[in-house]
Design a protein around this motif. Structure first.
Motif, short mmCIF file in Angstrom:
data_model
loop_
_atom_site.label_atom_id
_atom_site.label_comp_id
_atom_site.label_asym_id
_atom_site.label_seq_id
_atom_site.Cartn_x
_atom_site.Cartn_y
_atom_site.Cartn_z
N ASP A 109 2.29 59.21 40.80
CA ASP A 109 0.77 59.25 40.71
C ASP A 109 -0.16 58.74 39.58
O ASP A 109 -0.97 58.97 39.03
CB ASP A 109 0.98 60.32 40.83
N LYS A 110 0.32 57.75 38.84
CA LYS A 110 0.28 56.78 37.34
C LYS A 110 -0.01 58.43 36.35
O LYS A 110 -1.26 58.07 35.86
CB LYS A 110 -1.58 56.53 37.96
N SER A 111 0.31 58.54 36.44
CA SER A 111 -0.35 60.35 35.36
C SER A 111 0.92 59.50 33.61
O SER A 111 2.12 58.27 34.79
CB SER A 111 0.53 61.25 35.51
N PRO A 112 0.21 59.44 32.81
CA PRO A 112 1.66 59.26 31.50
C PRO A 112 2.43 59.56 31.78
O PRO A 112 3.70 58.61 31.42
CB PRO A 112 0.52 59.96 30.31
N ILE A 113 3.13 60.61 32.78
CA ILE A 113 4.21 60.97 32.32
C ILE A 113 5.17 60.50 33.50
O ILE A 113 6.10 60.30 33.90
CB ILE A 113 4.53 63.05 32.47
N SER A 114 4.50 60.00 34.72
CA SER A 114 5.10 58.68 35.66
C SER A 114 6.04 57.56 35.39
O SER A 114 6.49 57.39 35.77
CB SER A 114 4.04 59.39 36.48
N TYR A 115 5.06 57.24 34.48
CA TYR A 115 5.54 55.64 33.11
C TYR A 115 6.77 56.53 32.43
O TYR A 115 7.19 55.50 32.19
CB TYR A 115 4.01 55.36 32.95
N LEU A 116 6.60 57.94 31.90
CA LEU A 116 8.15 57.91 30.95
C LEU A 116 8.94 57.83 32.14
O LEU A 116 9.66 57.38 31.87
CB LEU A 116 7.58 58.86 30.35
N GLN A 117 8.84 58.87 33.37
CA GLN A 117 9.93 58.74 33.54
C GLN A 117 10.63 57.66 34.78
O GLN A 117 11.45 57.33 34.43
CB GLN A 117 9.86 59.81 35.04
N ALA A 118 9.71 56.70 34.78
CA ALA A 118 10.08 55.36 35.46
C ALA A 118 10.21 54.57 34.60
O ALA A 118 11.08 53.59 35.11
CB ALA A 118 8.36 54.54 35.94
N SER A 119 10.71 54.43 33.14
CA SER A 119 11.10 53.65 32.70
C SER A 119 12.27 54.28 31.61
O SER A 119 13.63 53.27 32.27
CB SER A 119 10.31 54.24 30.25
N VAL A 120 12.74 55.81 32.22
CA VAL A 120 14.29 56.64 32.48
C VAL A 120 14.30 56.01 33.99
O VAL A 120 16.10 55.72 33.49
CB VAL A 120 13.72 57.21 32.02
N ALA A 121 14.39 55.40 34.56
CA ALA A 121 15.11 55.58 35.67
C ALA A 121 14.80 53.91 36.10
O ALA A 121 15.55 53.44 36.60
CB ALA A 121 13.74 55.57 37.19
N PHE A 122 14.28 53.38 36.03
CA PHE A 122 14.25 51.30 34.94
C PHE A 122 16.07 51.29 34.65
O PHE A 122 16.78 50.74 35.32
CB PHE A 122 13.42 50.85 34.36
N HIS A 123 16.38 51.78 33.36
CA HIS A 123 17.25 51.79 32.56
C HIS A 123 18.26 52.46 33.79
O HIS A 123 19.49 52.02 33.92
CB HIS A 123 16.79 52.37 31.42
N ASP A 124 18.07 54.00 33.91
CA ASP A 124 19.50 54.45 35.27
C ASP A 124 19.79 53.18 36.63
O ASP A 124 20.79 53.01 36.60
CB ASP A 124 19.14 55.82 35.38
N ILE A 125 18.91 52.52 36.73
CA ILE A 125 18.99 52.16 37.97
C ILE A 125 19.67 50.60 38.05
O ILE A 125 20.31 50.62 38.25
CB ILE A 125 17.68 51.51 38.84
N HIS A 126 19.12 49.84 36.19
CA HIS A 126 20.05 48.70 35.57
C HIS A 126 21.17 49.29 35.20
O HIS A 126 22.26 48.59 35.18
CB HIS A 126 18.86 48.05 35.11
N GLU A 127 21.82 50.55 34.89
CA GLU A 127 23.33 50.80 34.92
C GLU A 127 23.54 51.83 35.64
O GLU A 127 24.62 52.50 35.37
CB GLU A 127 23.15 51.82 33.41
N PHE A 128 23.52 51.63 36.96
CA PHE A 128 23.91 52.43 38.40
C PHE A 128 25.56 51.82 38.81
O PHE A 128 25.52 50.55 38.74
CB PHE A 128 23.07 52.03 39.43
N GLY A 129 26.49 52.81 38.10
CA GLY A 129 27.35 52.61 38.66
C GLY A 129 28.35 51.73 37.34
O GLY A 129 29.63 51.15 38.12
N ALA A 130 28.05 51.75 36.41
CA ALA A 130 28.29 51.49 34.93
C ALA A 130 28.96 52.18 34.62
O ALA A 130 28.97 53.89 34.52
CB ALA A 130 27.81 51.01 34.47
N PHE A 131 30.88 52.21 34.14
CA PHE A 131 31.45 52.98 33.87
C PHE A 131 32.25 52.19 32.61
O PHE A 131 32.55 50.56 32.79
CB PHE A 131 32.19 53.76 34.41
N TRP A 132 33.42 52.38 31.66
CA TRP A 132 34.01 52.06 30.69
C TRP A 132 33.09 51.04 30.31
O TRP A 132 31.97 51.38 29.33
CB TRP A 132 35.28 52.08 31.16
N HIS A 133 33.71 49.85 29.78
CA HIS A 133 33.08 48.43 29.48
C HIS A 133 31.65 48.30 29.72
O HIS A 133 31.21 47.32 28.97
CB HIS A 133 34.01 47.83 29.38
N GLY A 134 31.66 48.57 30.97
CA GLY A 134 30.50 48.29 31.80
C GLY A 134 29.10 49.47 31.18
O GLY A 134 27.45 48.70 31.64
#
Length: 438
Positions: free
Chosen positions: A324-349
């Motif tokens: 919705d282009k609100s400031p909090i949406s960009y905060l959520q997108a920032s966290v989602a970006f990192h979560d997506i790029h570490e999807f499936g990671a465990f231990w040394h990953g």
């Protein structure tokens, strides 16, 4: 002293003069420091400062160069200096656009003549428009075409709507003092001189409300919706190497109330396993396509695990994430970006999985680290949002990561103006000795 100068481009058709462009210049930089959309050009011309150009205009019917600053320009200069006064010397251009280009210092007379010229076919209603690309070069736009309106001013309403649609498409942030009832914005320079200082104060306040840093509590960076992680059918059995994950990465987005996936797309992932270690890669694909087996895909040589990528997958899955282009949406997108790029990671990953967003709540032993600062301590530790000098939505937060060496890190997420794609800069700003070893 960096004295601003004003410049304009004019054409003459018949008895009427049209100012087709204008800007106020500080220093020599051509970078935009802002723009405004007003009603029509006022009284600024060549007469006193550059009389030769006035002769050229009346003989060749077009001229451009330095012009006198009229009361509106002087008010805009005060506004820019009030906004950027802490960043002296100011350097750049403030662009002035108008709903129509007909020059006339009397707004009501100008609108009546504009309506007549459009009706007679002597003036193209879209003549004042600029390209979307040019509009997107500005960090922000001040809207202030005035609050006068008449039922008979139909062409004025048309060009106003066209401009507003163009601004919406550009995603450039705007501000202005809006009328309580109508979709009109007060002109930044009132006709009564004694009212101008109050208007300037109001505009500076509106600017600060719109563009100053907006801080968030730490919990705002966490998912705020519950959702069930449904297993996918087009998956593979667990195995070494790359295989199709049975976990749906869309569950990451469904945890954030201000984000969603664009229609006609979906997210799917490949999982990588190397015994106790794991990683993953998420792709955005058309909703009517299935993720092919990993061995049927081309492999990305630049990926550190040579990840598989379907031919029909988008290069960046953030392209299909919207909000919705609100400031909090960009905060959520920032966290989602990192979560997506570490999807499936465990231990040394794992890397981002050990980041803890600051500040740490009381009771979490926030003072257990003795920090050796590499940079100055952050002035604002909480996650926060602002628009960059170029108008890009920006999220900054700080984290502690304890893998190997305990570090305090600053993450700066700079988003595109048009969508939720972003550029991330991570900087270690402090260390606190040895951390955990997997």
């Amino acid at each position: 002293m960096n004295h601003p100068k004003a410049y304009g481009t004019f054409i003459k058709r018949g008895e009427n003069t049209y100012r087709t462009s204008a800007y106020i210049q500080w220093g020599s930089s051509e970078q935009s420091i802002g723009a405004c959309l007003l009603l029509n050009p006022g009284s600024a011309d060549f007469h006193k400062i550059n009389p030769d150009l006035n002769v050229i205009l009346n003989t060749l019917f077009r001229a451009k160069g330095e012009i006198m600053t009229d009361p509106t320009m002087k008010q805009l200069i005060l506004l820019i200096e009030g906004i950027y006064g802490q960043l002296q010397p100011i350097a750049g251009r403030f662009h002035i656009y108008n709903l129509f280009n007909l020059q006339n210092p009397k707004s009501i007379h100008a609108i009546d003549l504009f309506e007549a010229l459009v009706h007679s076919g002597e003036y193209d209603i879209t003549e004042s428009l600029i390209s979307l690309n040019e509009l997107q070069t500005h960090p922000w736009i001040l809207t202030g075409w005035g609050i006068e309106q008449k039922v008979s001013w139909k062409n004025l309403e048309k060009i106003k709507d066209i401009w507003l649609n163009l601004i919406r498409d550009s995603r450039v942030p705007t501000f202005g003092k809006k009328h309580k009832t109508y979709n009109n914005y007060y002109h930044p320079c009132p006709l009564i001189p004694t009212h101008r200082s109050h208007m300037l104060t109001d505009l500076l306040s509106l600017y600060k409300q719109k563009f100053s840093i907006q801080r968030f509590p730490t919990y705002a960076a966490r998912p705020n919706l519950l959702n069930e992680a449904n297993l996918l059918e087009e998956c593979d059995q667990y195995q070494l190497g790359w295989f199709r994950s049975s976990t749906n990465p869309e569950s990451i987005l469904k945890g954030f109330s201000h984000l969603h996936i664009k229609e006609n797309y979906k997210l799917r992932a490949y999982q990588y396993s190397d015994g106790a270690n794991g990683n993953g890669v998420v792709w955005a694909i058309p909703v009517n396509m299935d993720l092919p087996p990993a061995n049927e895909c081309e492999c990305l040589e630049e990926h550190f695990l040579i990840a598989p990528k379907p031919a029909f997958a988008l290069d960046d899955c953030m392209q299909v994430i919207d909000g919705d282009k609100s400031p909090i949406s960009y905060l959520q997108a920032s966290v989602a970006f990192h979560d997506i790029h570490e999807f499936g990671a465990f231990w040394h990953g794992t890397s981002w999985g050990r980041d803890v967003i600051l500040p740490i709540n009381e009771g979490e032993n926030a003072d257990k680290y003795q920090w050796k600062m590499i940079e100055d301590e952050p002035a604002t530790l909480e996650p926060h949002f602002y628009y960059s000098n170029l108008g890009n939505p920006t999220i900054v937060f700080h984290t502690i990561n304890d893998i190997g060496t305990v570090t305090m890190n600053r993450y700066v997420h700079t988003f595109s103006k048009s969508d939720y794609t972003l550029r991330v800069e991570r900087t270690c700003i402090a260390t606190a000795g040895g951390g955990i070893i997997f």
